[in-house]
Motif scaffolding. Structure first.
Motif, PDB file in Angstrom:
ATOM      1  N   HIS A   1       0.854  -1.195   0.000  1.00 15.92           N
ATOM      2  CA  HIS A   1       0.000   0.000   0.000  1.00 15.92           C
ATOM      3  C   HIS A   1       0.886   1.240   0.000  1.00 15.92           C
ATOM      4  CE1 HIS A   1       0.753   0.960   4.272  1.00 15.92           C
ATOM      5  NE2 HIS A   1       0.823  -0.352   4.421  1.00 15.92           N
ATOM      6  N   GLN A   2       0.256   2.383  -0.135  1.00 16.59           N
ATOM      7  CA  GLN A   2       0.992   3.643  -0.228  1.00 16.59           C
ATOM      8  C   GLN A   2       0.857   4.510   1.018  1.00 16.59           C
ATOM      9  OE1 GLN A   2       3.136   4.079  -2.742  1.00 16.59           O
ATOM     10  NE2 GLN A   2       2.441   2.019  -3.323  1.00 16.59           N
ATOM     11  N   GLY A   3       0.659   3.880   2.158  1.00 16.71           N
ATOM     12  CA  GLY A   3       0.633   4.622   3.411  1.00 16.71           C
ATOM     13  C   GLY A   3      -0.751   5.055   3.839  1.00 16.71           C
ATOM     14  N   CYS A   4      -0.810   5.631   5.039  1.00 16.81           N
ATOM     15  CA  CYS A   4      -2.071   6.092   5.622  1.00 16.81           C
ATOM     16  C   CYS A   4      -2.334   7.545   5.270  1.00 16.81           C
ATOM     17  CB  CYS A   4      -2.019   5.946   7.144  1.00 16.81           C
ATOM     18  SG  CYS A   4      -2.294   4.268   7.707  1.00 16.81           S
ATOM     19  N   LYS A   5      -3.589   7.877   5.204  1.00 24.28           N
ATOM     20  CA  LYS A   5      -3.995   9.262   4.987  1.00 24.28           C
ATOM     21  C   LYS A   5      -5.197   9.528   5.869  1.00 24.28           C
ATOM     22  CE  LYS A   5      -2.502   9.215   0.156  1.00 24.28           C
ATOM     23  NZ  LYS A   5      -1.934   7.868   0.220  1.00 24.28           N
TER      24      LYS A   5
END
Length: 375
Positions: free
Chosen positions: A345-349
């Motif tokens: 995944h590309q991290g939390c937002k």
């Protein structure tokens, strides 16, 4: 000229008639036909800013009281109209398909705060063919407990656990809370097929029909879902040393690293998620089998026993619906792990959540905090 004047007059007359008709229609729509009933000002909902206007206006017999957009009390009166409440909050009142009606689910929801969030979760997961056990943290405010009981009282398939624990994060009490609800659920007249556990800050990302179809798929039909692996070296301290639960606050090592004895019945320990989807025969096994009972007792002074108890039992061949070869399979929660950022995944937002460690819409670990974001 006379003909032109006549045409002009006819046009103005028709225009005037159209204006009168449109005005009458507008006024009829603007002004209600039925008079607005008078209400007692003392029973009206306390005004709240638009930004936290999540729930609809109170129905007769109920009052939603809000303070600072967070603190909410739910009060009932003797003449409370539960039908209106269910309608105004848009609860589903009939099974949406035969497929769902034939496969009722049981839910265990452990809560301790944020009534409004809990109501949204309950409304989103509710179906009349299912059954819901609500475990209220014993240390929650009495007003909160009363509010939840009043809400549950409006539904025949929602009840509060008969025994409520003072829950401590990573403590045995968290595991015991689920066990308490399971003891109540096996007595329920609802012939539920599987049980799913949630916490109060959860929110589903699948419909009830999607859950039913997923659990009846070829891989999970009659099989428990307890994602986890054989206990890795980094987690062995959880069960090799003794811990004590300081009720309602934290779990700490007991003494100066006091060691525990080996697990009962020579069980191989596993490590996994505290959240699951379990078949009813497996739940009955957990409550009645000697090995399961002995493991439960042995786990009292371990760290976060709910992360080894379910997955360990599910790797026993004798357990109904066991998955001996299983590892991390099973989409019981949508999780973004910190160590998988940039690959999976590309991290939390979004908004970080440090108060609730387990949520079913996307979250991840970041410096011991949980990052929750909107989908």
């Amino acid at each position: 000229m006379v003909q032109l004047e006549s045409t002009k007059c006819s046009f103005l007359f028709c225009l005037g008639v159209c204006i009168l008709i449109c005005s009458a229609i507008y006024l009829k729509a603007k002004i209600p036909n039925t008079p607005i009933p008078s209400t007692d000002l003392s029973s009206q909902t306390t005004p709240a800013p638009q930004s936290c206007d999540i729930l609809p206006p109170a129905t007769p017999g109920f009052t939603w009281q809000r303070k600072d957009c967070k603190k909410i009390s739910y009060e009932t009166k003797p003449d409370a109209n539960c039908s209106l409440l269910q309608s105004d909050l848009h609860f589903i009142t009939a099974p949406l398909s035969k497929e769902e009606d034939d496969f009722p689910l049981a839910f265990i929801i452990t809560i301790h705060k944020e009534l409004e969030t809990f109501v949204r979760l309950l409304r989103a997961t509710y179906a009349p063919q299912n059954v819901y056990c609500i475990h209220i943290d014993a240390k929650a405010p009495e007003e909160y407990k009363t509010s939840v009981r009043n809400l549950a009282g409006c539904f025949p398939n929602i009840f509060v656990a008969s025994v409520n624990e003072k829950v401590t994060y990573a403590g045995f009490s968290r595991l015991q809370a689920d066990i308490n609800c399971m003891k109540d659920l096996v007595k329920s007249p609802t012939k539920w097929k599987r049980v799913i556990n949630l916490c109060g800050q959860d929110f589903p990302i699948q419909t009830n029909l999607e859950l039913v179809r997923y659990m009846q798929g070829s891989k999970w039909k009659d099989r428990n879902m307890t994602p986890g692996i054989r206990q890795p070296p980094t987690m062995k301290h959880r069960t090799e040393f003794q811990y004590k639960e300081v009720k309602g606050t934290h779990v700490a090592p007991k003494g100066k690293g006091q060691k525990k004895g080996p697990p009962p019945h020579n069980l191989t320990m596993y490590f996994g998620t505290a959240y699951y989807s379990l078949t009813k025969p497996f739940v009955e096994f957990v409550l009645n089998d000697k090995v399961a009972k002995d493991l439960l007792e042995w786990s009292r002074d371990t760290f976060s026993p709910d992360e080894h108890y379910w997955v360990t039992l599910n790797h026993m061949k004798e357990a109904p619906g066991s998955y001996v070869e299983g590892e991390w399979e099973g989409n019981v929660r949508a999780i973004k792990w910190k160590d998988q950022e940039g690959t999976v995944h590309q991290g939390c937002k979004g908004t970080r959540m440090s108060t609730c460690n387990l949520v079913s819409f996307p979250w991840c670990l970041r410096q011991n905090e949980k990052c929750l974001f909107k989908t």
